[in-house]
Motif scaffolding. Sequence first.
Motif, PDB file in Angstrom:
ATOM      1  N   ARG A   1     -17.293 111.062  41.904  1.00  9.45           N
ATOM      2  CA  ARG A   1     -17.740 109.680  42.078  1.00  9.45           C
ATOM      3  C   ARG A   1     -16.519 108.769  42.081  1.00  9.45           C
ATOM      4  O   ARG A   1     -15.648 108.889  41.215  1.00  9.45           O
ATOM      5  CB  ARG A   1     -18.693 109.247  40.955  1.00  9.45           C
ATOM      6  CG  ARG A   1     -20.056 109.927  41.007  1.00  9.45           C
ATOM      7  CD  ARG A   1     -20.925 109.464  39.850  1.00  9.45           C
ATOM      8  NE  ARG A   1     -22.252 110.055  39.881  1.00  9.45           N
ATOM      9  CZ  ARG A   1     -23.300 109.533  40.497  1.00  9.45           C
ATOM     10  NH1 ARG A   1     -23.152 108.383  41.146  1.00  9.45           N
ATOM     11  NH2 ARG A   1     -24.473 110.133  40.475  1.00  9.45           N
ATOM     12  N   SER A   2     -16.485 107.891  43.053  1.00 10.38           N
ATOM     13  CA  SER A   2     -15.397 106.917  43.115  1.00 10.38           C
ATOM     14  C   SER A   2     -15.924 105.678  43.839  1.00 10.38           C
ATOM     15  O   SER A   2     -16.938 105.727  44.544  1.00 10.38           O
ATOM     16  CB  SER A   2     -14.184 107.492  43.851  1.00 10.38           C
ATOM     17  OG  SER A   2     -14.523 107.853  45.186  1.00 10.38           O
ATOM     18  N   ARG A   3     -15.220 104.597  43.642  1.00 13.43           N
ATOM     19  CA  ARG A   3     -15.594 103.345  44.305  1.00 13.43           C
ATOM     20  C   ARG A   3     -15.262 103.462  45.782  1.00 13.43           C
ATOM     21  O   ARG A   3     -14.104 103.669  46.168  1.00 13.43           O
ATOM     22  CB  ARG A   3     -14.831 102.184  43.675  1.00 13.43           C
ATOM     23  CG  ARG A   3     -15.430 100.823  43.976  1.00 13.43           C
ATOM     24  CD  ARG A   3     -16.680 100.607  43.174  1.00 13.43           C
ATOM     25  NE  ARG A   3     -17.298  99.313  43.474  1.00 13.43           N
ATOM     26  CZ  ARG A   3     -18.450  98.917  42.970  1.00 13.43           C
ATOM     27  NH1 ARG A   3     -19.117  99.729  42.156  1.00 13.43           N
ATOM     28  NH2 ARG A   3     -18.950  97.741  43.259  1.00 13.43           N
ATOM     29  N   THR A   4     -16.293 103.358  46.626  1.00 17.66           N
ATOM     30  CA  THR A   4     -16.122 103.596  48.060  1.00 17.66           C
ATOM     31  C   THR A   4     -16.720 102.434  48.841  1.00 17.66           C
ATOM     32  O   THR A   4     -17.787 101.926  48.499  1.00 17.66           O
ATOM     33  CB  THR A   4     -16.820 104.903  48.474  1.00 17.66           C
ATOM     34  OG1 THR A   4     -16.337 105.969  47.665  1.00 17.66           O
ATOM     35  CG2 THR A   4     -16.559 105.215  49.936  1.00 17.66           C
ATOM     36  N   SER A   5     -16.025 102.047  49.896  1.00 20.82           N
ATOM     37  CA  SER A   5     -16.503 100.978  50.764  1.00 20.82           C
ATOM     38  C   SER A   5     -17.306 101.582  51.912  1.00 20.82           C
ATOM     39  O   SER A   5     -16.758 102.269  52.782  1.00 20.82           O
ATOM     40  CB  SER A   5     -15.333 100.163  51.315  1.00 20.82           C
ATOM     41  OG  SER A   5     -15.792  99.226  52.277  1.00 20.82           O
TER      42      SER A   5
ATOM     43  N   GLU B   1     -19.707  97.960  48.714  1.00 19.81           N
ATOM     44  CA  GLU B   1     -19.034  98.992  47.913  1.00 19.81           C
ATOM     45  C   GLU B   1     -20.044  99.658  46.979  1.00 19.81           C
ATOM     46  O   GLU B   1     -20.854  98.980  46.337  1.00 19.81           O
ATOM     47  CB  GLU B   1     -17.885  98.388  47.107  1.00 19.81           C
ATOM     48  CG  GLU B   1     -16.717  97.929  47.970  1.00 19.81           C
ATOM     49  CD  GLU B   1     -15.501  97.581  47.144  1.00 19.81           C
ATOM     50  OE1 GLU B   1     -15.633  97.551  45.893  1.00 19.81           O
ATOM     51  OE2 GLU B   1     -14.430  97.350  47.722  1.00 19.81           O
ATOM     52  N   VAL B   2     -19.989 100.974  46.923  1.00 23.04           N
ATOM     53  CA  VAL B   2     -20.867 101.754  46.054  1.00 23.04           C
ATOM     54  C   VAL B   2     -20.016 102.792  45.328  1.00 23.04           C
ATOM     55  O   VAL B   2     -18.888 103.083  45.722  1.00 23.04           O
ATOM     56  CB  VAL B   2     -21.996 102.451  46.852  1.00 23.04           C
ATOM     57  CG1 VAL B   2     -22.830 101.431  47.592  1.00 23.04           C
ATOM     58  CG2 VAL B   2     -21.416 103.471  47.819  1.00 23.04           C
ATOM     59  N   VAL B   3     -20.596 103.351  44.284  1.00 23.15           N
ATOM     60  CA  VAL B   3     -19.952 104.429  43.539  1.00 23.15           C
ATOM     61  C   VAL B   3     -20.610 105.732  43.962  1.00 23.15           C
ATOM     62  O   VAL B   3     -21.813 105.919  43.798  1.00 23.15           O
ATOM     63  CB  VAL B   3     -20.099 104.229  42.019  1.00 23.15           C
ATOM     64  CG1 VAL B   3     -19.503 105.407  41.267  1.00 23.15           C
ATOM     65  CG2 VAL B   3     -19.435 102.932  41.593  1.00 23.15           C
TER      66      VAL B   3
ATOM     67  N   GLU C   1     -26.138  98.159  43.277  1.00 27.10           N
ATOM     68  CA  GLU C   1     -24.778  97.965  43.800  1.00 27.10           C
ATOM     69  C   GLU C   1     -24.658  96.569  44.392  1.00 27.10           C
ATOM     70  O   GLU C   1     -25.594  96.012  44.936  1.00 27.10           O
ATOM     71  CB  GLU C   1     -24.460  99.024  44.869  1.00 27.10           C
ATOM     72  CG  GLU C   1     -24.575 100.443  44.364  1.00 27.10           C
ATOM     73  CD  GLU C   1     -23.547 100.806  43.327  1.00 27.10           C
ATOM     74  OE1 GLU C   1     -22.562 100.067  43.214  1.00 27.10           O
ATOM     75  OE2 GLU C   1     -23.712 101.798  42.635  1.00 27.10           O
TER      76      GLU C   1
END
Length: 377
Positions: free
Chosen positions: A230-234, A265-267, A376
């Motif tokens: 899991r990471s912060r993704t655009s 942006e979502v995780v 989000e």
Amino acid sequence: MIGRWSVRGRLTALYGGLFVLAGGALLAVTYLLVWQSLNGRLQPFGDSMNLRELRTASPEDVIASIRAAQVDYRDDVVESLVTRGSLALLCVALIAVAFGWLLARSALQPLHRITEAARRIAAGHGLHERIPPTGPRDEVAELAETFNAMLDRLDRAFDGQRRFVADASHEMRTPLAVKRALIEVSITRPGASADAKQLGAELLEVNARHERLIDGLLTLADSENELTERSRTSVSDIAEHVLWQSKATADQAGVDLHHDMAPCEVVGDPVLLERLVRNLVDNAIRHNHRGGWVDVDAGPGVLVVANTGPKIEPYEVEGLFRPFRRLDRVATTTGDRGLGLGLSIVRAIAAAHGATVTATPGADGGLAVTVRFAGET
């Protein structure tokens, strides 16, 4: 000691205790009202006859006066008891209902925990969650244990299914790769006839289709598992990248690409999120017509991919999200009807990220697919 009772025993004690308390309170209030009424009317004759009239009255008049005073006295006591008793009954009933509501909420708290756990599991949080055993050994504890046992069986069944799909897909990749290499060697060697080259090209196309099927099954199996990365993704950046890569395919199909990107942006897992967007865009290009368009919009917590194309009935929409379900009557811009896994993978990836996917058919044809990422911004 009461904590060891069963739920049935506790509810029985609760309702019985409330009934006794309410009845006792009502009896006490009734006693006070009657006592006050009797104490306030100690002169039974009242104003019916004074002492002078009593001395000169006949016995018949005295008896009649006493009876009239008794009737008035009884009417006053009954009226006071009914009026004040009704008010007292209303107050006691309200107090009993309030206490019953609070005590019932406390008694049903374990059931609320089970309901919340079931709601989280139904929302796609995974079958790994369990209800912790708390409280005495009663009916609620037995329900929680039964619920956990059911989740264990479901979890093992789904894990076994996913492992089977993944293992079978991995095992099938190797022979398909060997087959592709053998066909390529056969059609490129010197002296290969034109018929052999044509047959080899057709076999390569069939083999490539099977490889895409295996890749789709692997992705579907992986997306149904719990996310490990899991990471912060655009999502907006992913959508722009996918549109740039899909421009050549869209130009070849005669479809225009449009987009309106705002920060989204979502995780989650960037690889799976890219596959989600790519499947939506590829489907929108494939199931279209020449001169049509594909519109990709992104905003806070939402991604919408809409397109022109053949008309789809509302009752057909849900079936499009099932694996291997396709509309055979619908032609495609690329001539390839696809594998029927595109939207199934999209929904599985969205569920793994706590998102929801809905689709709405256009009035003149086409489909608008909306992905909403809960919580989000």
